[in-house]
Design a protein around this motif. Structure first.
Motif, PDB file in Angstrom:
ATOM      1  N   VAL A 113       0.831  -1.203   0.000  1.00  0.00           N
ATOM      2  CA  VAL A 113       0.000   0.000   0.000  1.00  0.00           C
ATOM      3  C   VAL A 113       0.871   1.260   0.000  1.00  0.00           C
ATOM      4  O   VAL A 113       0.548   2.256  -0.652  1.00  0.00           O
ATOM      5  N   ASP A 114       1.991   1.189   0.673  1.00  0.00           N
ATOM      6  CA  ASP A 114       2.949   2.295   0.703  1.00  0.00           C
ATOM      7  C   ASP A 114       3.399   2.623  -0.724  1.00  0.00           C
ATOM      8  O   ASP A 114       3.424   3.788  -1.128  1.00  0.00           O
ATOM      9  N   ILE A 115       3.710   1.581  -1.508  1.00  0.00           N
ATOM     10  CA  ILE A 115       4.140   1.794  -2.903  1.00  0.00           C
ATOM     11  C   ILE A 115       3.008   2.408  -3.732  1.00  0.00           C
ATOM     12  O   ILE A 115       3.202   3.381  -4.462  1.00  0.00           O
ATOM     13  N   VAL A 116       1.806   1.838  -3.578  1.00  0.00           N
ATOM     14  CA  VAL A 116       0.651   2.351  -4.317  1.00  0.00           C
ATOM     15  C   VAL A 116       0.455   3.844  -4.019  1.00  0.00           C
ATOM     16  O   VAL A 116       0.247   4.656  -4.924  1.00  0.00           O
ATOM     17  N   ASN A 117       0.579   4.212  -2.743  1.00  0.00           N
ATOM     18  CA  ASN A 117       0.393   5.615  -2.349  1.00  0.00           C
ATOM     19  C   ASN A 117       1.460   6.536  -2.916  1.00  0.00           C
ATOM     20  O   ASN A 117       1.171   7.656  -3.325  1.00  0.00           O
ATOM     21  N   LEU A 118       2.710   6.061  -2.913  1.00  0.00           N
ATOM     22  CA  LEU A 118       3.806   6.893  -3.423  1.00  0.00           C
ATOM     23  C   LEU A 118       3.583   7.231  -4.889  1.00  0.00           C
ATOM     24  O   LEU A 118       3.807   8.358  -5.318  1.00  0.00           O
ATOM     25  N   VAL A 119       3.106   6.243  -5.656  1.00  0.00           N
ATOM     26  CA  VAL A 119       2.871   6.479  -7.077  1.00  0.00           C
ATOM     27  C   VAL A 119       1.643   7.352  -7.261  1.00  0.00           C
ATOM     28  O   VAL A 119       1.642   8.307  -8.020  1.00  0.00           O
ATOM     29  N   ASP A 120       0.606   7.015  -6.509  1.00  0.00           N
ATOM     30  CA  ASP A 120      -0.672   7.702  -6.677  1.00  0.00           C
ATOM     31  C   ASP A 120      -0.583   9.183  -6.334  1.00  0.00           C
ATOM     32  O   ASP A 120      -1.215  10.026  -6.958  1.00  0.00           O
ATOM     33  N   SER A 121       0.230   9.501  -5.327  1.00  0.00           N
ATOM     34  CA  SER A 121       0.323  10.908  -4.916  1.00  0.00           C
ATOM     35  C   SER A 121       1.332  11.658  -5.779  1.00  0.00           C
ATOM     36  O   SER A 121       1.598  12.830  -5.557  1.00  0.00           O
ATOM     37  N   GLY A 122       1.947  10.962  -6.741  1.00  0.00           N
ATOM     38  CA  GLY A 122       2.889  11.624  -7.630  1.00  0.00           C
ATOM     39  C   GLY A 122       4.283  11.782  -7.043  1.00  0.00           C
ATOM     40  O   GLY A 122       5.141  12.428  -7.629  1.00  0.00           O
ATOM     41  N   LYS A 123       4.537  11.161  -5.873  1.00  0.00           N
ATOM     42  CA  LYS A 123       5.868  11.305  -5.254  1.00  0.00           C
ATOM     43  C   LYS A 123       6.934  10.586  -6.056  1.00  0.00           C
ATOM     44  O   LYS A 123       8.058  11.048  -6.159  1.00  0.00           O
ATOM     45  N   ILE A 124       6.578   9.392  -6.590  1.00  0.00           N
ATOM     46  CA  ILE A 124       7.540   8.714  -7.463  1.00  0.00           C
ATOM     47  C   ILE A 124       6.807   8.285  -8.734  1.00  0.00           C
ATOM     48  O   ILE A 124       5.591   8.137  -8.742  1.00  0.00           O
ATOM     49  N   SER A 125       7.597   8.069  -9.794  1.00  0.00           N
ATOM     50  CA  SER A 125       6.997   7.627 -11.048  1.00  0.00           C
ATOM     51  C   SER A 125       6.773   6.115 -10.983  1.00  0.00           C
ATOM     52  O   SER A 125       7.384   5.423 -10.173  1.00  0.00           O
ATOM     53  N   GLY A 126       5.899   5.628 -11.868  1.00  0.00           N
ATOM     54  CA  GLY A 126       5.642   4.190 -11.922  1.00  0.00           C
ATOM     55  C   GLY A 126       6.913   3.415 -12.232  1.00  0.00           C
ATOM     56  O   GLY A 126       7.117   2.307 -11.742  1.00  0.00           O
TER      57      GLY A 126
END
Ligand code: ADP
Ligand code: ZN
Ligand code: MG
Length: 477
Positions: free
Chosen positions: A372-385
């Motif tokens: 879920v941490d990974i999903v959130n990082l991508v979703d919030s735009g913090k990191i790219s896919g």
């Protein structure tokens, strides 16, 4: 000739009881050789079998889970044949009246979307043999497995291709594990599959002569054996020859089915009722008790996932094919509501690493919290896919949270518009030809600009923002 296959299968499943089918020997197939054997399972004269209640209960659970009708009274029969690993000279099985009949199991068709029902002819109780191991000019026999309780599941000839067969095997496996009645592992021999296959003219109601390929112990072997048999039978028929009713063995090395025996008529096993066991009587209240203790089964869970989490049927089918995986998904969903994205990351990335490392889901370091941490990082735009995929493996191996890795390595996506704008402007100035093409409507050129920005930022630029900036600076819509 326009031919199509007709396939029916038989599956032998070892039941996960503490003791054997007719004696109280501990079930330990892989224990020290011939150490889990008594007078009964080594067939000493004068010994008598006693029915293992748990094995009967397990068969009933399976029968109820697959919509079978349960026979109030069923019978044990002797199937007589000689083989060194069968000390009694017969197998106790069920012949005319098995414990369960006329069930069905729903599977996904080859397209991965529509479903169909495979009819079960019967589920019968029986026992496994011992195991012979052949060395050069001698063989050794281990009776630890002799008398292991089995159920045999026989389907109607309802399959039309190999994919349906493997989808069916996966579904049966899931049901057995959900019910807790078998380890149901093809590779370990807890589950063994025989494939019956014939060809018929497309549209015809008349079935051709079938062959039976015995003891397939992986999905891959099932697929290969079916493919080989379809070609072999087609070639035989096109030459004007007849397919012989034969029992075959799939050879993993050569990928060919080799003839084990040709059936002159039907095999003659001289079946007769087992005189040492009473008819098997199933009481109504036993069925009621079992019904009450039934867990949520794979199909019910799948349908619930589709409605509760709005994920596609295909995702739900894969998630629910493994009880642990289904639980993992639901734990993620308790932490975050991005259900479809959670499912995507599980199906694409997580399963890839789990399968590669052959680890059980319950033992991996990448917990629902990590996912879920990974999903959130991508979703919030913090990191790219792209970055997320790169650090996924690191999280998987180390059990470190992705957000920590991102912080440590400075991998945050660059969403600083001033910085990006400067970069984009530079690119526009130094690539007039590409600018011209993009302006003339060659949309593919956008990929060039975004690609260049990615290169310059080590993959950290926000691609959406970059695209917008290019458009803005060139005055494009
Ligand atoms: P047996 O009496 O030899 O055990 P069954 O009629 O019980 O044979 O069938 C055994 C398996 O073979 C079942 O799974 C059935 O669906 C399948 N089967 C029967 N006839 C055909 C056929 N013509 N082509 C393909 N599979 C068949
Ligand atoms: Zn025993
Ligand atoms: Mg039969």
């Amino acid at each position: 000739m326009n031919l199509e296959p007709v396939i029916g299968i038989e599956i032998h499943v070892q039941l996960d009881t503490k003791t054997k089918a007719w004696c109280d020997c501990e079930l330990k197939v892989n224990g020290f050789e011939n150490n889990y054997v008594c007078e009964v399972c080594s067939a000493q004269p004068g010994t008598l079998p006693v029915v293992n209640k748990k094995a009967v209960e397990y068969a009933l659970r399976l029968g109820l889970a697959t919509n079978c009708s349960i026979n109030e009274v069923s019978f044990y029969d002797r199937k007589n044949y000689f083989y060194p690993d069968l000390p009694k000279g017969y197998q106790i099985t069920q012949y005319k009246t098995p414990i369960c009949e006329n069930g069905e199991i729903e599977i996904l068709k080859e397209d991965g979307e529509s479903t169909k029902k495979i009819r079960l002819e019967r589920i019968q109780l029986e026992e496994d043999t011992g195991k012979s191991t052949h060395y050069g000019d001698y063989s050794l026999i281990n009776l630890n497995r002799a008398g292991t309780p089995l159920v045999e599941i026989v389907t109607r000839p309802d399959f039309v291709n190999a994919k349906e067969v493997t989808n069916f095997l996966k579904k049966v496996q899931a049901i057995l594990v959900y019910l807790g009645v078998s380890k149901a592992n093809l590779q370990d021999g807890n589950m063994r599959c025989d494939v019956n296959l014939s060809l018929k003219e497309v549209g015809s109601e008349v079935f051709g002569t079938r062959t039976e390929v015995k003891n397939l112990n992986s999905y891959r072997s099932v697929e290969r054996a079916i493919a080989y048999e379809m070609i072999r039978q087609k070639e035989t028929l096109e030459k004007g020859e007849k397919v012989l009713q034969q029992t075959l063995l799939f050879d993993v090395e050569s990928g060919k089915n080799k003839v084990l025996r040709t059936k002159s008529d039907a095999d003659d096993y001289r079946y007769f009722p087992e005189p040492d066991l009473l008819p098997l009587i199933v009481e109504e209240n036993q069925i009621e008790t079992i019904k009450k203790s039934m867990p949520e089964l794979p199909d019910a869970k799948k349908n619930r996932f589709v409605s509760e989490y709005s994920i596609p049927m295909y995702d739900a089918e894969v998630l629910c094919s493994d009880k642990e995986l289904a639980n993992y998904f639901e734990q993620c969903c308790k932490l975050d509501k991005n259900y479809k994205k959670i499912s995507n990351w599980i199906l694409s990335e997580l399963l890839k690493y789990v399968n590669e490392s052959k680890t059980e889901i319950s033992k991996i370091k990448l917990s629902p919290k990590h996912l879920v941490d990974i999903v959130n990082l991508v979703d919030s735009g913090k990191i790219s896919g792209k970055i997320a995929k790169e650090i996924f493996v690191e999280v998987y191996d180390s059990g470190k949270l992705a957000s920590e890795i991102v912080k440590e390595k400075g991998l945050e996506q660059n969403s600083n518009s001033d910085e990006l704008e400067t970069l984009v402007q530079e690119l526009i100035n130094s690539n007039p030809k590409e600018v011209e093409e993009l302006k003339n409507g060659r949309d593919r050129m956008m990929g060039f600009f975004v690609g260049q920005v990615m290169k310059k930022t080590g993959g950290k630029a926000n691609p959406k923002m970059t695209t917008d900036l290019v458009k803005k600076l060139l005055g494009l819509k």
